[in-house]
Design a protein around this motif. Structure first.
Motif, short mmCIF file in Angstrom:
data_model
loop_
_atom_site.label_atom_id
_atom_site.label_comp_id
_atom_site.label_asym_id
_atom_site.label_seq_id
_atom_site.Cartn_x
_atom_site.Cartn_y
_atom_site.Cartn_z
N ALA A 87 0.84 -1.20 0.00
CA ALA A 87 0.00 0.00 0.00
C ALA A 87 0.87 1.25 0.00
N ARG A 88 1.98 1.19 0.74
CA ARG A 88 2.89 2.33 0.79
C ARG A 88 3.55 2.55 -0.57
N ALA A 89 3.96 1.45 -1.19
CA ALA A 89 4.62 1.57 -2.49
C ALA A 89 3.69 2.14 -3.55
N LEU A 90 2.42 1.77 -3.45
CA LEU A 90 1.45 2.20 -4.47
C LEU A 90 0.69 3.46 -4.04
N ARG A 91 1.00 3.93 -2.84
CA ARG A 91 0.33 5.11 -2.29
C ARG A 91 -1.19 4.96 -2.34
N CYS A 92 -1.63 3.82 -1.85
CA CYS A 92 -3.09 3.58 -1.79
C CYS A 92 -3.39 2.94 -0.44
N SER A 93 -4.66 2.69 -0.18
CA SER A 93 -5.04 2.10 1.10
C SER A 93 -4.80 0.59 1.09
N GLU A 94 -4.74 0.02 2.29
CA GLU A 94 -4.57 -1.43 2.38
C GLU A 94 -5.78 -2.15 1.80
N SER A 95 -6.96 -1.57 1.98
CA SER A 95 -8.16 -2.24 1.43
C SER A 95 -8.10 -2.25 -0.10
N THR A 96 -7.51 -1.19 -0.67
CA THR A 96 -7.35 -1.19 -2.14
C THR A 96 -6.39 -2.29 -2.57
N VAL A 97 -5.33 -2.46 -1.80
CA VAL A 97 -4.37 -3.53 -2.12
C VAL A 97 -5.09 -4.88 -2.08
N LYS A 98 -5.91 -5.07 -1.05
CA LYS A 98 -6.61 -6.36 -0.92
C LYS A 98 -7.58 -6.58 -2.07
N SER A 99 -8.32 -5.53 -2.43
CA SER A 99 -9.28 -5.72 -3.54
C SER A 99 -8.54 -5.92 -4.87
N GLN A 100 -7.43 -5.19 -5.05
CA GLN A 100 -6.65 -5.37 -6.28
C GLN A 100 -6.05 -6.78 -6.32
N THR A 101 -5.68 -7.29 -5.16
CA THR A 101 -5.14 -8.66 -5.10
C THR A 101 -6.20 -9.65 -5.57
N ALA A 102 -7.41 -9.46 -5.04
CA ALA A 102 -8.49 -10.39 -5.40
C ALA A 102 -8.80 -10.32 -6.90
N HIS A 103 -8.89 -9.10 -7.42
CA HIS A 103 -9.18 -8.93 -8.86
C HIS A 103 -8.04 -9.50 -9.71
#
Lengths: 177, 291
Positions: A147-163
């Motif tokens: 999330a830090r590397a992509l400058r986004c929230s952890e929930s965004t990382v989780k949803s992007q992971t799932a997608h």
């Protein structure tokens, strides 16, 4: 020189910003190139992204050097460079052809064929989700670090992971039924 | 169901080639230039703010200067990238000291055929270009990336100022009723790059470059019949007679063309052109073809 100052004899080596930058990047280059290579799916494009990233890193070197984690800072710059280049439609142009246009002669390595299949599928996953998958499952970074590397929230990382995983499984024919 | 880490496990063993185009020295040089520009802009902004604060009725701050387009190009570096747009994509990219040319084909054509071109000129090198404020003849067109553009009276469909004092143009064969709109979209797909080195599968013996020199290289983008080429001429002007040697898809070195004035003087150069070792492996392609 007084006796007091003579006793406190210190050796001070002046290291310039350029020398410090060069030493850091020289040491970090293998892992930056490897990450860029996996993200881009192509060594040449990967090197182009690394070149852009280290140029930006140099331009902001004092800020980077003051960061809590310089490696994380450099990684963030690299991932941003990768995503920015995609936004600039770079992905639509191949300077010297892709694997489908020119034969690639690979060094003998185990499971090269599987790797190429996975890579071909990964290249078709949208760039941000691709970056999430690579950072999480190839670079082994925790969600918070991604999330830090992509400058986004952890929930965004989780949803992007799932997608991203769903897309990858679909592309690899491993979709759950 | 496979674990995510298992799914991507084959990529863990990926190691980039030991040879690399990454150049730390170049990063430092480019970074210094950017810092100077940034610091200059910061200083300028501070001066403007001060002046404005002190003399609110006297001055209106002018926008900071944008970097000028280059007066000449490095023939071994690409200055723009071209995306697919309006049904067209780049076939090949040819460098030169004063202009770079990207040939265009229609994306839908099964066999790529040249149906247009983008020509990117160095600063002051557009044909007939005059001093500051000059623009090619034509009617004003919508901006391209916020820069001036002109529907051309002659020599193409659209020209736009891609860098300060540096113009580029698009030419398309008339195939559709909305050619102007297509040309504008093609122009928007042209993005300046940060000094990208080209790589070619051919080399030339530098000791033969006496009466003629390497004035450009050609790299394939998509769908060309060759894998790259070298362009030789006795001077850097785009209109100078030239000789072009290419590496065909079947990996044979082929003389594509030799203009008459070079017939007698380019033979030794052409004969010395060789393909790199195993040219099918693009890792072997070189950033500097002069050996």
């Amino acid at each position: 020189m007084t006796a007091d100052t003579a006793g406190a004899h210190l050796t001070v080596v002046a290291v310039s910003d350029d020398e410090e930058f060069t030493a850091y990047v020289t040491a970090a280059l293998p892992r930056l190139r490897r990450l860029a290579h996996v993200l881009c799916g192509d060594g040449h494009r990967g090197d182009d992204v690394v070149q852009i990233a280290i140029t930006r890193l140099y331009a902001h070197w004092r800020k980077a050097r003051a960061a809590d984690d310089l490696d994380a800072y450099a990684r963030t710059v690299l991932v941003r460079a990768f995503l920015n280049e995609h936004r600039r439609r770079w992905g639509l142009v191949r300077l010297v052809g892709g694997s489908g246009e020119l034969p690639q002669v690979e060094q003998a390595q185990p499971d090269v064929e599987t790797r190429e299949v996975v890579w071909a599928a990964l290249r078709r996953v949208p760039p941000k989700a691709r970056a999430v998958l690579v950072l999480r499952f190839v670079a082994d970074l925790p969600v918070a670090e991604v999330a830090r590397a992509l400058r986004c929230s952890e929930s965004t990382v989780k949803s992007q992971t799932a997608h991203g995983l769903a897309a990858l499984r679909r592309l690899l024919g491993k979709e759950e039924r | 169901m496979s674990e995510p880490s298992d799914l991507l496990a084959p990529l863990r063993a990926v190691e980039p080639d030991e040879r690399t185009t990454v150049d730390i020295g170049r990063a430092i040089r480019t970074g210094k230039r950017r810092k100077r520009i940034r610091n200059g802009l910061t200083a300028l902004a501070a001066v403007v703010l001060t002046v404005v604060a002190l003399s609110p009725f006297l001055v209106r701050p002018s926008p900071p200067p944008e970097p000028a387009g280059p007066a000449e190009f490095d023939v071994l570096r690409q200055v723009v990238r071209v995306g697919s747009a309006a049904g067209y994509h780049g076939m090949s990219y040819q460098t030169g000291r004063y202009q770079h040319t990207i040939l265009l084909a229609r994306a839908a054509d099964p066999v790529a055929q040249e149906l247009g071109a983008i020509t990117v000129h160095a600063r002051g090198r557009y044909p007939g270009q005059g001093g500051p404020g000059w623009a090619p003849h034509g009617q004003p067109a919508p901006d391209v990336h916020g820069r001036r553009a002109v529907w051309l009276d002659a020599g193409g469909l659209l020209a736009w100022e891609w860098g300060d004092g540096a113009w580029a143009s698009v030419r398309l064969e008339p195939s559709f009723p909305d050619m102007r709109d297509r040309a504008h979209r093609v122009a928007q797909s042209v993005v300046p790059t940060a000094d990208t080195p080209v790589r070619v599968p051919l080399t030339v013996d530098g000791s033969t470059l006496r009466q003629v020199s390497l004035v450009g290289v050609r790299i394939p983008l998509r769908g060309t019949g060759d894998l790259g080429g070298l362009v030789f001429a006795s001077n850097d002007e785009p209109t100078a007679p030239n000789a072009v040697v290419v590496l065909e898809e079947d990996l044979a070195v082929h003389v594509e063309s030799v203009d008459a004035p070079l017939m007698g003087v380019a033979g030794e150069v052409i004969d010395s052109v060789e393909a790199v070792s195993d040219p099918a492996n693009r890792d072997n392609w070189v950033a500097n073809p002069v050996r």
